[in-house]
Design a protein around this motif. Structure first.
Motif, PDB file in Angstrom:
ATOM      1  N   LEU A 165      -0.925   2.950   5.605  1.00  0.00           N
ATOM      2  CA  LEU A 165      -0.710   4.371   5.843  1.00  0.00           C
ATOM      3  C   LEU A 165       0.526   4.590   6.705  1.00  0.00           C
ATOM      4  N   ASP A 166       0.724   3.744   7.704  1.00  0.00           N
ATOM      5  CA  ASP A 166       1.920   3.835   8.539  1.00  0.00           C
ATOM      6  C   ASP A 166       3.176   3.618   7.695  1.00  0.00           C
ATOM      7  N   LYS A 167       3.112   2.659   6.787  1.00  0.00           N
ATOM      8  CA  LYS A 167       4.248   2.390   5.891  1.00  0.00           C
ATOM      9  C   LYS A 167       4.517   3.596   5.001  1.00  0.00           C
ATOM     10  N   GLU A 168       3.453   4.225   4.497  1.00  0.00           N
ATOM     11  CA  GLU A 168       3.612   5.421   3.666  1.00  0.00           C
ATOM     12  C   GLU A 168       4.258   6.554   4.461  1.00  0.00           C
ATOM     13  N   VAL A 169       3.828   6.728   5.707  1.00  0.00           N
ATOM     14  CA  VAL A 169       4.395   7.786   6.560  1.00  0.00           C
ATOM     15  C   VAL A 169       5.883   7.547   6.764  1.00  0.00           C
ATOM     16  N   ARG A 170       6.259   6.312   7.053  1.00  0.00           N
ATOM     17  CA  ARG A 170       7.677   6.009   7.256  1.00  0.00           C
ATOM     18  C   ARG A 170       8.494   6.253   5.982  1.00  0.00           C
ATOM     19  N   LYS A 171       7.932   5.901   4.836  1.00  0.00           N
ATOM     20  CA  LYS A 171       8.620   6.128   3.552  1.00  0.00           C
ATOM     21  C   LYS A 171       8.789   7.622   3.304  1.00  0.00           C
ATOM     22  N   LEU A 172       7.727   8.391   3.529  1.00  0.00           N
ATOM     23  CA  LEU A 172       7.800   9.834   3.297  1.00  0.00           C
ATOM     24  C   LEU A 172       8.767  10.504   4.270  1.00  0.00           C
ATOM     25  N   LYS A 173       8.844  10.003   5.491  1.00  0.00           N
ATOM     26  CA  LYS A 173       9.802  10.560   6.448  1.00  0.00           C
ATOM     27  C   LYS A 173      11.230  10.304   5.982  1.00  0.00           C
ATOM     28  N   ARG A 174      11.473   9.106   5.455  1.00  0.00           N
ATOM     29  CA  ARG A 174      12.812   8.782   4.941  1.00  0.00           C
ATOM     30  C   ARG A 174      13.173   9.709   3.780  1.00  0.00           C
TER      31      ARG A 174
ATOM     32  N   PRO B 198      16.114  25.183  -5.543  1.00  0.00           N
ATOM     33  CA  PRO B 198      15.532  23.884  -5.908  1.00  0.00           C
ATOM     34  C   PRO B 198      15.641  22.835  -4.800  1.00  0.00           C
ATOM     35  N   ILE B 199      16.768  22.809  -4.098  1.00  0.00           N
ATOM     36  CA  ILE B 199      16.916  21.820  -3.024  1.00  0.00           C
ATOM     37  C   ILE B 199      16.014  22.176  -1.849  1.00  0.00           C
ATOM     38  N   ALA B 200      15.936  23.448  -1.524  1.00  0.00           N
ATOM     39  CA  ALA B 200      15.054  23.876  -0.432  1.00  0.00           C
ATOM     40  C   ALA B 200      13.592  23.590  -0.767  1.00  0.00           C
ATOM     41  N   GLN B 201      13.190  23.826  -2.005  1.00  0.00           N
ATOM     42  CA  GLN B 201      11.806  23.565  -2.405  1.00  0.00           C
ATOM     43  C   GLN B 201      11.491  22.074  -2.334  1.00  0.00           C
ATOM     44  N   SER B 202      12.402  21.260  -2.811  1.00  0.00           N
ATOM     45  CA  SER B 202      12.189  19.815  -2.748  1.00  0.00           C
ATOM     46  C   SER B 202      12.139  19.325  -1.300  1.00  0.00           C
ATOM     47  N   THR B 203      12.976  19.904  -0.450  1.00  0.00           N
ATOM     48  CA  THR B 203      12.959  19.558   0.975  1.00  0.00           C
ATOM     49  C   THR B 203      11.630  19.950   1.595  1.00  0.00           C
ATOM     50  N   TYR B 204      11.175  21.148   1.303  1.00  0.00           N
ATOM     51  CA  TYR B 204       9.885  21.617   1.818  1.00  0.00           C
ATOM     52  C   TYR B 204       8.753  20.701   1.347  1.00  0.00           C
ATOM     53  N   ASP B 205       8.729  20.396   0.064  1.00  0.00           N
ATOM     54  CA  ASP B 205       7.667  19.549  -0.493  1.00  0.00           C
ATOM     55  C   ASP B 205       7.659  18.165   0.163  1.00  0.00           C
ATOM     56  N   ALA B 206       8.835  17.595   0.365  1.00  0.00           N
ATOM     57  CA  ALA B 206       8.931  16.272   0.983  1.00  0.00           C
ATOM     58  C   ALA B 206       8.468  16.324   2.443  1.00  0.00           C
ATOM     59  N   CYS B 207       8.852  17.372   3.153  1.00  0.00           N
ATOM     60  CA  CYS B 207       8.423  17.509   4.545  1.00  0.00           C
ATOM     61  C   CYS B 207       6.921  17.736   4.641  1.00  0.00           C
ATOM     62  N   LYS B 208       6.366  18.497   3.721  1.00  0.00           N
ATOM     63  CA  LYS B 208       4.927  18.750   3.699  1.00  0.00           C
ATOM     64  C   LYS B 208       4.172  17.459   3.412  1.00  0.00           C
ATOM     65  N   ALA B 209       4.651  16.670   2.466  1.00  0.00           N
ATOM     66  CA  ALA B 209       4.010  15.393   2.148  1.00  0.00           C
ATOM     67  C   ALA B 209       4.020  14.477   3.369  1.00  0.00           C
ATOM     68  N   TRP B 210       5.160  14.437   4.087  1.00  0.00           N
ATOM     69  CA  TRP B 210       5.238  13.633   5.302  1.00  0.00           C
ATOM     70  C   TRP B 210       4.260  14.153   6.357  1.00  0.00           C
ATOM     71  N   ALA B 211       4.229  15.470   6.573  1.00  0.00           N
ATOM     72  CA  ALA B 211       3.351  16.047   7.596  1.00  0.00           C
ATOM     73  C   ALA B 211       1.882  15.762   7.289  1.00  0.00           C
ATOM     74  N   ASP B 212       1.500  15.872   6.036  1.00  0.00           N
ATOM     75  CA  ASP B 212       0.114  15.594   5.649  1.00  0.00           C
ATOM     76  C   ASP B 212      -0.245  14.125   5.897  1.00  0.00           C
ATOM     77  N   ALA B 213       0.641  13.222   5.489  1.00  0.00           N
ATOM     78  CA  ALA B 213       0.387  11.794   5.688  1.00  0.00           C
ATOM     79  C   ALA B 213       0.394  11.453   7.177  1.00  0.00           C
ATOM     80  N   ASN B 214       1.283  12.065   7.929  1.00  0.00           N
ATOM     81  CA  ASN B 214       1.353  11.821   9.363  1.00  0.00           C
ATOM     82  C   ASN B 214       0.074  12.289  10.058  1.00  0.00           C
ATOM     83  N   ALA B 215      -0.462  13.416   9.617  1.00  0.00           N
ATOM     84  CA  ALA B 215      -1.725  13.920  10.182  1.00  0.00           C
ATOM     85  C   ALA B 215      -2.879  12.968   9.842  1.00  0.00           C
TER      86      ALA B 215
END
Length: 70
Positions: free
Chosen positions: A9-18, A44-61
């Motif tokens: 899970l830690d590895k996934e969080v680091r990958k999603l943050k990258r 499209p770039i803003a949406q992809s950025t938001y989605d990636a940040c949300k995925a990281w935040a969820d995994a980090n939580a």
């Protein structure tokens, strides 16, 4: 959660943050270098950025909750 699962899970969080950082960099480059002509790329770039940040935040939580419970 086992130690191996926490490590995974830690590895996934680091990958999603990258990935989130890479999208944020693309958004920054759009703002710095391509606007106003590249305005059609904002959404499209803003949406992809938001989605990636949300995925990281969820995994980090999930990671924080798992570490707290360990």
């Amino acid at each position: 959660m086992s130690e191996d699962e926490l490590k995974d899970l830690d590895k996934e969080v680091r990958k999603l943050k990258r990935i989130a950082s890479e999208w944020a960099s693309q958004l920054h480059d759009l703002v710095e270098d391509r606007l106003p002509a590249g305005y059609e790329d904002i959404h499209p770039i803003a949406q992809s950025t938001y989605d990636a940040c949300k995925a990281w935040a969820d995994a980090n939580a999930r990671l924080a909750a798992a570490q707290k419970g360990a």
